[in-house]
Write an enzyme that holds these catalytic residues in place. Structure first.
Site, mmCIF file in Angstrom:
data_model
loop_
_atom_site.group_PDB
_atom_site.id
_atom_site.type_symbol
_atom_site.label_atom_id
_atom_site.label_comp_id
_atom_site.label_asym_id
_atom_site.label_seq_id
_atom_site.Cartn_x
_atom_site.Cartn_y
_atom_site.Cartn_z
ATOM 1 N N LYS A 7 1.348 10.606 -5.287
ATOM 2 C CA LYS A 7 1.613 10.332 -3.868
ATOM 3 C C LYS A 7 1.133 11.480 -2.984
ATOM 4 O O LYS A 7 0.680 11.250 -1.866
ATOM 5 C CB LYS A 7 3.098 10.061 -3.632
ATOM 6 C CG LYS A 7 3.528 8.690 -4.117
ATOM 7 C CD LYS A 7 4.917 8.332 -3.630
ATOM 8 C CE LYS A 7 5.341 6.971 -4.133
ATOM 9 N NZ LYS A 7 6.752 6.681 -3.821
ATOM 10 N N LYS A 26 -3.464 -0.158 -10.156
ATOM 11 C CA LYS A 26 -2.260 -0.978 -10.056
ATOM 12 C C LYS A 26 -2.280 -1.764 -8.740
ATOM 13 O O LYS A 26 -2.749 -1.256 -7.724
ATOM 14 C CB LYS A 26 -1.044 -0.036 -10.078
ATOM 15 C CG LYS A 26 0.279 -0.747 -10.255
ATOM 16 C CD LYS A 26 1.422 0.244 -10.340
ATOM 17 C CE LYS A 26 2.698 -0.415 -9.865
ATOM 18 N NZ LYS A 26 3.825 0.482 -9.740
ATOM 19 N N LYS A 35 0.841 -2.765 -2.463
ATOM 20 C CA LYS A 35 0.898 -3.344 -1.122
ATOM 21 C C LYS A 35 0.281 -2.417 -0.088
ATOM 22 O O LYS A 35 0.048 -2.821 1.040
ATOM 23 C CB LYS A 35 2.336 -3.681 -0.756
ATOM 24 C CG LYS A 35 3.292 -2.507 -0.919
ATOM 25 C CD LYS A 35 4.731 -3.007 -1.054
ATOM 26 C CE LYS A 35 5.619 -1.883 -1.547
ATOM 27 N NZ LYS A 35 6.872 -2.339 -2.108
#
Ligand code: TRP
Length: 337
Positions: free
Chosen positions: A117, A200, A203
């Site tokens: 992240k 992966k 969204k």
């Protein structure tokens, strides 16, 4: 399955950061309803986790309610389970503070998800992002959960949960239940992006064709699957290394139809990729449609959702503050007489 008098507690949560994809659904939410019979379940909308990456405030509010409605639409019964919004129970932040005092920075900076992240949100590497796992540990330990159903990607956070529970218990005496991870069926078979099967499904992908959400309508779903990236050759065969695109679609078809991968391969033997992609799109769309309709019906009934939130908050707080009071006492915070 063994019968036990006192059902064990189970905790899980999902972040309301944007639309929920079919990956989140298969990997987590769709399993939650069935677990209600075996465990006393506590399910949260993890809004405090969501703000560790930048959120549009209006969208976050909307997504919080939408996720609550989706939980119910997927079969979570707010009478049976404790269903609530994380920020409604301040004990989550309060326990996080105490647990921060027994957590080492190295444990957090080493986390795979933190590193990923940080790379993806290089302009916003904040302390909350680093402390995210400790908030998650607090979620779990506050409810004395014995079981935590999560996808593969959360395993490391579960390890930290166990480490901190044991560390606290050793230092201050028995306080927390040390939870077991419950890696969900099919969550290992991760749902990958339709545009790039090496990644992966997310969204937050810039390409809206890369993911399918639980609020997409039938035409959108079918169109996205028609456009899904496939591989060279023409055979519908499961081989993630050589055929990542087709293998991902097989995984999704298997997850939504319940047919084994081998049966899925047989079904499309001699047929082209086009037929296969259409079938996957239709299977997903048919499964999503009733959930989407129920979610919309619930979202139109704000009064009901408010009532669920209020009830969930009260029941969650009662459980959480029992643990927090114990923790405060153990570490020596003066609670008065
Ligand atoms: N971090 C989890 C995810 O992104 C969501 C979550 C927050 C969670 N708190 C939790 C999952 C506690 C299990 C237990 O999937």
């Amino acid at each position: 399955m063994e019968i036990s008098e006192n059902k064990q507690k189970l905790f899980s949560a999902v972040q309301p950061s944007g639309a929920i994809t079919i990956g989140n659904y298969i990997g987590a939410i769709r399993n939650f309803a069935a677990l209600q019979d075996r465990y006393d379940c506590i399910y949260a909308v993890a809004d405090l986790h969501a703000i560790t990456v930048r959120q549009d405030p209006a969208a976050l509010r909307k997504n919080t309610l939408a996720l609550l409605a989706l939980f119910i639409a997927c079969g979570i019964d707010p009478q049976k389970s404790v269903l609530f919004v994380q920020s409604h129970v301040p004990a989550h932040c309060e326990l996080t503070w105490v647990l921060n005092t027994i957590t080492y920075p190295g444990e957090l900076s080493r986390m795979t998800q933190f590193k990923d992240k940080s790379a993806r949100h290089a302009d916003n590497v904040n302390m909350g992002l680093m402390d995210y796992p400790v908030l998650m540990v607090s979620d779990i330990l506050l409810y004395q959960a014995a079981c935590v159903p999560v996808g593969e990607d959360q395993k490391q956070h579960l390890e930290l949960t166990r480490d901190l529970a044991v560390r606290f218990n050793n230092r201050y005496g028995p306080t927390f239940t040390v939870p077991e991870p419950y890696i969900l069926k099919d969550s290992g078979a991760r749902v990958m992006s339709l545009a790039d099967p090496s990644r992966k499904m997310s969204k937050s992908d810039e390409n809206a064709n890369a993911f399918v959400t639980m609020t997409d309508d039938k035409d959108t779903i079918v169109r996205k699957f028609k456009r899904a990236v496939t591989d060279s050759g023409s055979e519908v065969r499961y081989d993630p290394a050589a055929k990542p695109g087709i293998s991902n679609l097989l995984t999704i078809y298997h997850a939504f139809t319940g047919k084994s991968i081998a049966d899925c391969e047989k079904e499309f033997a001699g047929k082209g990729y086009g037929d296969f992609k259409l079938a996957v799109g239709e299977a997903v769309a048919d499964a999503v449609a009733p959930i989407r309709a129920e979610q919309a019906r619930l979202l139109a009934d704000k009064a009901y959702l408010q009532e669920v939130m209020k009830g969930g908050r009260e029941r969650a707080a009662r459980l959480a503050y029992r643990t927090l009071a114990k923790v405060y006492r153990k570490v020596g915070l003066y609670m008065g007489e």
